[in-house]
Design an enzyme around this catalytic site. Structure first.
Site, PDB file in Angstrom:
ATOM      1  N   CYS A 334       0.798  -1.232   0.000  1.00  0.00           N
ATOM      2  CA  CYS A 334       0.000   0.000   0.000  1.00  0.00           C
ATOM      3  C   CYS A 334       0.834   1.286   0.000  1.00  0.00           C
ATOM      4  O   CYS A 334       0.581   2.165  -0.840  1.00  0.00           O
ATOM      5  CB  CYS A 334      -0.972   0.019   1.157  1.00  0.00           C
ATOM      6  N   ASP A 383      -2.173  -7.553  -5.245  1.00  0.00           N
ATOM      7  CA  ASP A 383      -2.627  -6.434  -4.436  1.00  0.00           C
ATOM      8  C   ASP A 383      -3.139  -5.318  -5.334  1.00  0.00           C
ATOM      9  O   ASP A 383      -2.581  -5.064  -6.394  1.00  0.00           O
ATOM     10  CB  ASP A 383      -1.434  -5.933  -3.607  1.00  0.00           C
ATOM     11  N   HIS A 385      -5.135  -1.254  -5.270  1.00  0.00           N
ATOM     12  CA  HIS A 385      -5.656  -0.114  -4.516  1.00  0.00           C
ATOM     13  C   HIS A 385      -6.390   0.805  -5.467  1.00  0.00           C
ATOM     14  O   HIS A 385      -5.864   1.164  -6.509  1.00  0.00           O
ATOM     15  CB  HIS A 385      -4.519   0.627  -3.819  1.00  0.00           C
ATOM     16  N   LYS A 465     -14.206  -3.880   6.484  1.00  0.00           N
ATOM     17  CA  LYS A 465     -13.776  -4.740   5.377  1.00  0.00           C
ATOM     18  C   LYS A 465     -14.748  -5.872   5.100  1.00  0.00           C
ATOM     19  O   LYS A 465     -15.523  -6.279   5.964  1.00  0.00           O
ATOM     20  CB  LYS A 465     -12.381  -5.292   5.631  1.00  0.00           C
TER      21      LYS A 465
HETATM   22 ZN   LIG Z   1      -3.293  -2.240   0.749  1.00  0.00          ZN
END
Ligand SMILES: [Zn+2]
Ligand SMILES: [Zn+2]
Length: 642
Positions: A334, A383, A385, A465
């Site tokens: 992230c 991953d 974002h 989440k």
């Molecule tokens: Zn993340």
């Protein structure tokens, strides 16, 4: 006199103190029979417990998780009782409940044999049939210590001496056997109807290798025979499907001591791994993600700013360089993505901005926690974002949820559950923003048409989440994907965009992973399919083999033709019987086995068989290629076999 309030809010009044058993009987004879224990004002008690004051009461039966736990706990006692009857010189120690069962540690002069286990299990069944009442009594500490010393149970005496002074010492008896325990227990041994002893292992007293070695007997217990059978079947299946075993048999990967928790991928395993990446790359490009790549090593100060060093430091690898700087190997992707977002001025018109990375991360885990590919220290995340405005959260979360479920279907997972984890006590951000973030995620699971279960208070400190749980072919659940709404990190790391009023505004960040860890997903796939990966994921999709030397040129030509069309093909020209070759490649779970003998060569055909032993007959190379292509592009929804 006690007023007892039941879970449905109804009340029952009694003109004298009553036991749990009596209350259950007052409700109904069926409940009295099914009662194993109760929750009294939230605390678990025996059915013999005497209620003297007004209380909230919930009867516990074998349908409750609590009930199952009590059954397992009581079965551990039954085990100890049986061992003492058969081996009076054995000393009892502790016997806790574990996942799916229990164990009990005994001090005994020799390891128990499989024959001992069978005898102990038979004795347990006999004691259960006797349906002995389980009784509780309280004893002063000193008396209890000398009581157990008198029985020769020195370990028990030691355990009692270590119990804090303010705690009551309770003893439970069944038949002529007594054990120290906090309880609660089933009311009588007849409630224990379905159990099995599974294995024996050595274990040190108090888990310390300087202490004496004890004999640990493991077992499992269930409310009924059917559930026990199902569990034993699952266990057997799980063993057969163990990805570590399949990985070895199919030559996919290995692990070794010099790199704990890090994988050595062999060519075939890496081929599958790359297929997973290739697939995900295609799906996320179509969903509007741009692939990026951020450094593995970054200055520790960045990780201090993001909060990782404080919250996650124990799991991070740090390294100091000769220039006196401290770097951290990234445990997450992230912060890297935020740096990329921050580079250059971002306008609201660009949002959502979506970044994806196949990011290799390292997280330190104690070596005892490592398990094949399931739990490693170095792994690759798919991953992603998405940087969005607050108004865009719902739409983005809905689209993501649909994407995730669609992707799981491509891998053969139709049975997916969603867990929704909402605001924890310790959190950042205003309640208004939390309201919106939570509503967005609820809307997302509603839009997906899936019932979610609530994981109350289990959200991350920066946002709520969704967790996606896959059920595999043998009924095990695996949590893989997550979607998290983050109201915190972009601000901490100074990310902003320019809104329509030319004002700086902090974007909301949606973190998402679909496979989660590719290594772990790989293992789940191997176990779900028992190594028989669908053709589109198989490292080798077909092997073409000769019967004699006369077909060598033809087989080579077939292989080259298919290879040039992008299929993963091998040839087998060994001077072995064709039956032997077929058996070998079947064991290697190759989906299609192509055989060419003189007849096939003359007619320019191949004979096609499947790994499940089905004969698909002879066909031209073009037909085979065409049908295989359909199978691969439909990701196994249309198979040649069907
Ligand atoms: Zn993340
Ligand atoms: Zn107990």
């Amino acid at each position: 006199m006690p007023v007892v309030t039941l879970p449905d809010g109804s009340q029952r009044r009694f003109d004298r103190p009553v036991t749990v058993d009596e209350v259950a009987g007052d409700i109904g004879a069926g409940l009295r029979k099914a009662a194993l224990a109760a929750r009294l004002n939230g605390r678990l008690v025996d059915t013999s417990y005497l209620i003297q004051e007004d209380a909230q009461l919930a009867i516990v039966t074998d349908r409750d998780a609590d009930g199952l736990e009590i059954i397992r706990h009581s079965t551990a006692h039954l085990l100890a009782q049986a061992v003492k009857e058969l081996f009076p010189e054995a000393q009892v120690t502790i016997g806790p409940v574990i996942e799916d069962g229990f164990y009990y540690d005994f001090a005994f002069k020799r390891p128990f044999t499989p024959e001992d286990l069978a005898a102990i299990e038979a004795k347990m069944a006999e004691l259960a049939r006797a349906d002995e009442k389980v009784t509780r009594r309280v004893m002063p500490r000193d008396e209890a210590v000398s009581f157990f010393k008198g029985l020769g149970e020195l370990y028990k005496a030691e355990i009692i001496a270590a119990i804090p002074n303010k705690e009551e010492i309770s003893l439970y008896g069944q038949g002529n056997w007594v054990d120290l325990c906090r309880g609660p227990h089933v009311p009588s041994t007849g409630k224990l109807k379905a159990f099995k002893l599974t294995k024996v292992a050595g274990a040190y007293w108090r888990g310390d290798s300087r202490n004496e070695m004890l004999q640990r007997i493991y077992g499992t217990a269930w409310p009924d025979k059917k559930q026990l059978e199902e569990y034993l079947h699952r266990l057997e299946e799980a063993e057969k499907r163990d990805h570590r075993r399949i990985g070895k048999d199919l030559d996919l990967f290995h692990l070794q001591e010099e790199a704990p928790g890090a994988v050595f991928w062999h060519p075939k395993g890496w081929t599958v791994f790359q297929s997973l990446i290739g697939y995900m790359r295609e799906r996320q490009r179509a969903a509007g993600y741009e692939e990026v790549n951020a450094p593995e090593l970054m200055d520790a100060s960045l990780w201090a700013q993001s909060g990782h060093l404080e919250k996650f430091g124990e799991n991070m690898y740090l390294t100091k360089t000769p220039d006196e700087r401290t770097y951290a190997i990234k445990p997450m992707n992230c912060p890297g993505h935020v740096q990329i977002f921050k580079h250059g001025l971002r306008s609201y018109r660009e949002l959502p901005v979506r970044f994806a990375e196949f990011g290799k991360v390292h997280r330190y885990e104690p070596s005892g926690a490592l398990h094949g590919l399931m739990r490693v220290r170095a792994f690759t995340q798919d991953d992603g974002h998405a940087f969005v405005t607050e108004e865009q959260i719902t739409e983005e979360a809905v689209a993501l949820t649909k994407l995730i479920l669609d992707i799981y279907r491509d891998f053969g997972f139709e049975d997916v559950a969603i867990k929704f984890a909402d605001r924890p006590e310790k959190r950042v951000g205003s309640d208004a923003i939390w309201d919106r973030a939570e509503a967005a995620l609820i809307a997302a699971s509603d839009a997906a048409g899936i019932q979610y279960t609530l994981n109350r208070g289990e959200g991350a400190f920066y946002g709520p989440k969704l967790e996606f749980v896959l059920r595999d072919a043998i009924g095990r659940d695996w949590q893989c994907g997550t979607v998290q709404v983050d109201l915190n990190m972009p601000e901490r790391l100074g990310a902003y965009y320019i809104d329509e009023h030319s004002q700086k505004k902090t974007p909301v960040m949606l973190h998402r992973a679909i496979f989660g860890s590719l290594e772990r997903f790989f293992a789940i796939l191997l176990e779900h399919h028992a190594g028989r990966l669908p053709a589109w994921l198989s490292p080798v999709q077909a092997v073409v083999m000769s019967i004699t030397d006369r077909q060598t040129d033809y087989v080579q030509r077939v292989k080259e033709t298919l290879k040039n069309q992008g299929f993963r093909i091998e040839s087998d020209l060994r001077n072995e019987k064709v039956g032997f070759k077929i058996r070998e490649h079947t064991l290697m779970r190759v989906p299609y086995l192509l055989v060419a003998g003189d007849k096939e060569v003359a007619a320019n055909l191949v004979a096609v068989r499947t790994r499940s032993g089905k004969d698909l007959g002879t066909m031209s190379l073009e037909t085979f290629a065409e049908r295989l292509r359909i199978e691969l592009t439909s990701r196994g929804r249309q198979v040649m076999e069907g």
